[in-house]
Design an enzyme around this catalytic site. Structure first.
Site, PDB file in Angstrom:
ATOM      1  N   ASN A  62     -42.700 -26.554  92.245  1.00 41.02           N
ATOM      2  CA  ASN A  62     -42.451 -27.711  91.804  1.00 41.02           C
ATOM      3  C   ASN A  62     -41.970 -28.339  93.111  1.00 41.02           C
ATOM      4  OD1 ASN A  62     -40.536 -25.230  92.570  1.00 41.02           O
ATOM      5  ND2 ASN A  62     -38.685 -26.671  92.577  1.00 41.02           N
ATOM      6  N   ALA A  66     -36.299 -36.547  98.287  1.00 35.55           N
ATOM      7  CA  ALA A  66     -35.360 -36.829  98.770  1.00 35.55           C
ATOM      8  C   ALA A  66     -34.403 -37.760  98.243  1.00 35.55           C
ATOM      9  CB  ALA A  66     -35.507 -37.332 100.411  1.00 35.55           C
ATOM     10  N   GLU A  75     -44.765 -27.105  85.977  1.00 35.90           N
ATOM     11  CA  GLU A  75     -45.641 -27.177  85.415  1.00 35.90           C
ATOM     12  C   GLU A  75     -46.237 -27.755  84.713  1.00 35.90           C
ATOM     13  OE1 GLU A  75     -41.572 -25.971  85.089  1.00 35.90           O
ATOM     14  OE2 GLU A  75     -41.710 -24.428  84.178  1.00 35.90           O
ATOM     15  N   CYS A 112     -38.467 -26.649  80.931  1.00 32.86           N
ATOM     16  CA  CYS A 112     -37.212 -27.918  80.722  1.00 32.86           C
ATOM     17  C   CYS A 112     -38.319 -29.098  79.440  1.00 32.86           C
ATOM     18  CB  CYS A 112     -37.154 -29.153  81.801  1.00 32.86           C
ATOM     19  SG  CYS A 112     -38.867 -29.935  82.753  1.00 32.86           S
ATOM     20  N   CYS A 115     -41.349 -31.086  80.435  1.00 30.19           N
ATOM     21  CA  CYS A 115     -41.881 -30.014  80.722  1.00 30.19           C
ATOM     22  C   CYS A 115     -42.862 -29.300  79.323  1.00 30.19           C
ATOM     23  CB  CYS A 115     -41.816 -29.230  81.285  1.00 30.19           C
ATOM     24  SG  CYS A 115     -41.986 -29.662  82.997  1.00 30.19           S
TER      25      CYS A 115
END
Ligand code: THU
Length: 160
Positions: A62, A66, A75, A112, A115
């Site tokens: 991942n 910011a 993924e 998730c 993904c």
């Protein structure tokens, strides 16, 4: 009116030594990728390794930002990296590992929803199943033979 029942099958490995040697290596690669994740905001690190039919292993992790929504899950970083480099090569297996500097992640971390949708596109396009394994930092490893087990009733391009 009729009722539709959908079943998913998962295999639970209680320790990585229950995996084949090759799968243990692939999981270790996901852990290596996890440890290189850029996750300074959530401190939740996810690493992915992908085994392609040509034997290549593609990694992803991942990448946060910011401006939070500009980040990306491991993924999708991994599957898009694989698709960018070997667009015509089938994906055989995906391994996911996650940890956190805030707590011990002792439950398997499944992809998730977004993904799952992205992975599903590649599984449908290649016409063969992708085996997926996911775990935390400790504890069980869950495996499924297809992304369909994680995302039944997928939205796919035949609907367009
Ligand atoms: N994350 C992933 O990399 N994969 C998932 O499937 C779920 C969440 C990342 C995104 C974000 O950087 C951090 O985990 C916390 O949500």
């Amino acid at each position: 009116m009729t009722e539709l029942k959908i079943t998913s099958k998962f295999t639970i490995f209680h320790t990585n030594t229950e995996l084949t040697k090759q799968d243990q290596e692939l999981l270790n690669k996901a852990i290596e990728a996890r440890d290189k994740a850029y996750a300074p905001y959530s401190n939740f690190c996810v690493g992915v390794s992908i085994l392609l039919e040509n034997g290549k292993i593609v990694l992803g992790n991942n990448q946060e930002n910011a401006a939070y929504p500009s980040g990306m899950c491991a993924e999708r970083v991994a599957i898009w990296t694989a698709a960018a480099q070997w667009p015509k090569t089938k994906v055989l297996k995906i391994f996911i590992s996650a940890n956190s500097s805030k707590k011990i992640v002792d439950k398997p971390v499944s992809p998730c929803g977004a993904c799952r949708q992205s992975l599903s596109e590649y599984e449908l396009n290649q016409g063969s199943n992708i085996t997926i394994y996911f775990t935390g930092e400790t504890g069980n490893i869950i495996q499924s033979d297809s992304i369909k087990d994680l995302l039944p009733l997928t939205f796919d391009n035949t609907l367009l």
